[in-house]
Scaffold this motif. Structure first.
Motif, PDB file in Angstrom:
ATOM      1  N   SER A  46      -3.246  32.786 -59.750  1.00 58.26           N
ATOM      2  CA  SER A  46      -3.113  34.230 -59.920  1.00 58.26           C
ATOM      3  C   SER A  46      -4.305  34.815 -60.668  1.00 58.26           C
ATOM      4  O   SER A  46      -4.558  36.021 -60.588  1.00 58.26           O
ATOM      5  N   SER A 170       0.278  36.415 -55.679  1.00 57.69           N
ATOM      6  CA  SER A 170       0.076  37.342 -56.792  1.00 57.69           C
ATOM      7  C   SER A 170      -0.667  38.585 -56.327  1.00 57.69           C
ATOM      8  O   SER A 170      -0.423  39.691 -56.825  1.00 57.69           O
ATOM      9  N   ALA A 173       1.866  40.962 -54.907  1.00 58.49           N
ATOM     10  CA  ALA A 173       2.665  41.602 -55.956  1.00 58.49           C
ATOM     11  C   ALA A 173       1.891  42.748 -56.609  1.00 58.49           C
ATOM     12  O   ALA A 173       2.418  43.852 -56.799  1.00 58.49           O
ATOM     13  N   ALA A 177       2.680  46.827 -56.108  1.00 59.98           N
ATOM     14  CA  ALA A 177       2.911  47.680 -57.269  1.00 59.98           C
ATOM     15  C   ALA A 177       1.996  48.902 -57.224  1.00 59.98           C
ATOM     16  O   ALA A 177       2.425  50.037 -57.497  1.00 59.98           O
TER      17      ALA A 177
END
Length: 292
Positions: A46, A170, A173, A177
């Motif tokens: 990540s 990651s 994600a 967002a």
């Protein structure tokens, strides 16, 4: 358009998940073992994903506060920065000729992408200091993230495809967002795939395949060679634009393309083994002394 572009990034990350070699069952078991069963490895991958996200945002900030020509030239400093990170993080050595070729490539790419400033009636307030600070962060992030990913790839026998999945999870994600923070209302109203035409999906697939090939280049060569291949791709895409769209070749492009080609050749030249040269010279000197 911003809504579509932000969602394309997410969809590209999803599309980039390749299938493991073998059956579907072995693919699922490999993902279960190395992705969901190894949180430390997932956390490790990540890091470059988050750093790449910072780099992209800093690039936008820099472009908003600098002229396009200044941005193109200064952003090419990511090439020597990558070489420096390679030396520091991977304990490699570059010859003087290779360092010279790296900076030559930097100048060649800057010339290839050089475009004279166009007069505009729109006055945009810019902060050059903020722009240079943002581009410095973007350059450092580019060098660090690329070399970090290379180090992780080459430090274990884990599959290249699993490493891509670990890194992009990651990335998905973080990008999701960002999408819902900036365009959440529009996504809920029109749907996540609103605006996806067949051509958009085709471009996404090309970008995904390009990302996979980039990982292969990093694993079996290095990040510096990735920079050289990216420079060659810029030249080829410009030549394709000349053939397909009638783009005019400029003197700066021709000069930059020549520098890029020469730098690629120079970087690929084999290093001279100076240790053998030293032993040969010492043996010759001993022979001369014995002859005297």
């Amino acid at each position: 358009m911003p809504l579509l572009c932000s969602r394309i990034v997410v969809f590209k990350h999803l599309f980039v998940f390749p299938r493991e070699t073998g059956s579907v069952g072995s693919m699922l078991s490999s993902i279960r073992e190395h992705v969901f069963g190894s949180p430390k490895e997932l956390l490790k991958l990540s890091v470059p994903s988050l750093v790449y996200g910072i780099q992209n945002n800093m690039a936008f900030v820099a472009l908003s506060n600098l002229d396009a020509a200044v941005y193109q030239v200064t952003y090419q400093l990511k090439i020597p920065c990558t070489a420096l990170c390679t030396v520091l993080m991977l304990n490699r050595s570059l010859s003087k000729l290779q360092w010279f070729s790296v900076f030559m490539l930097c100048g060649g790419v800057a010339l290839v992408q050089w475009k004279p400033a166009e007069a505009s009636n729109i006055q945009v307030e810019q902060n050059p200091l903020l722009g240079f600070a943002a581009i410095a962060i973007a350059v450092l992030c580019s060098g660090f993230a690329g070399v970090y990913f290379e180090k992780v790839l080459k430090s274990s026998d884990t599959s290249l495809w699993v490493r891509n999945i670990q890194m992009y999870l990651s990335g998905i994600a973080v990008t999701l967002a960002g999408v819902y923070m900036t365009d959440g209302a529009q996504v809920i109203e029109k749907g996540f795939f609103y605006g996806y035409t067949p051509w958009v999906c085709f471009v996404i697939s090309l970008a995904s395949v390009g990302g996979l090939y980039t990982s292969v280049v990093v694993k079996y060569t290095d990040n510096i060679m990735k920079g050289f291949s990216a420079a060659a791709a810029i030249i080829l895409s410009t030549i394709a634009s000349v053939i397909l769209f009638g783009l005019q070749i400029t003197v700066s492009f021709a000069t930059g393309a020549l520098l890029v080609c020469v730098s690629i050749y120079m970087y690929g030249l084999p290093k001279r083994d100076t240790t053998n040269l030293g032993t040969e010279s010492s043996s010759k000197s001993k022979e001369k002394l014995l002859a005297v």
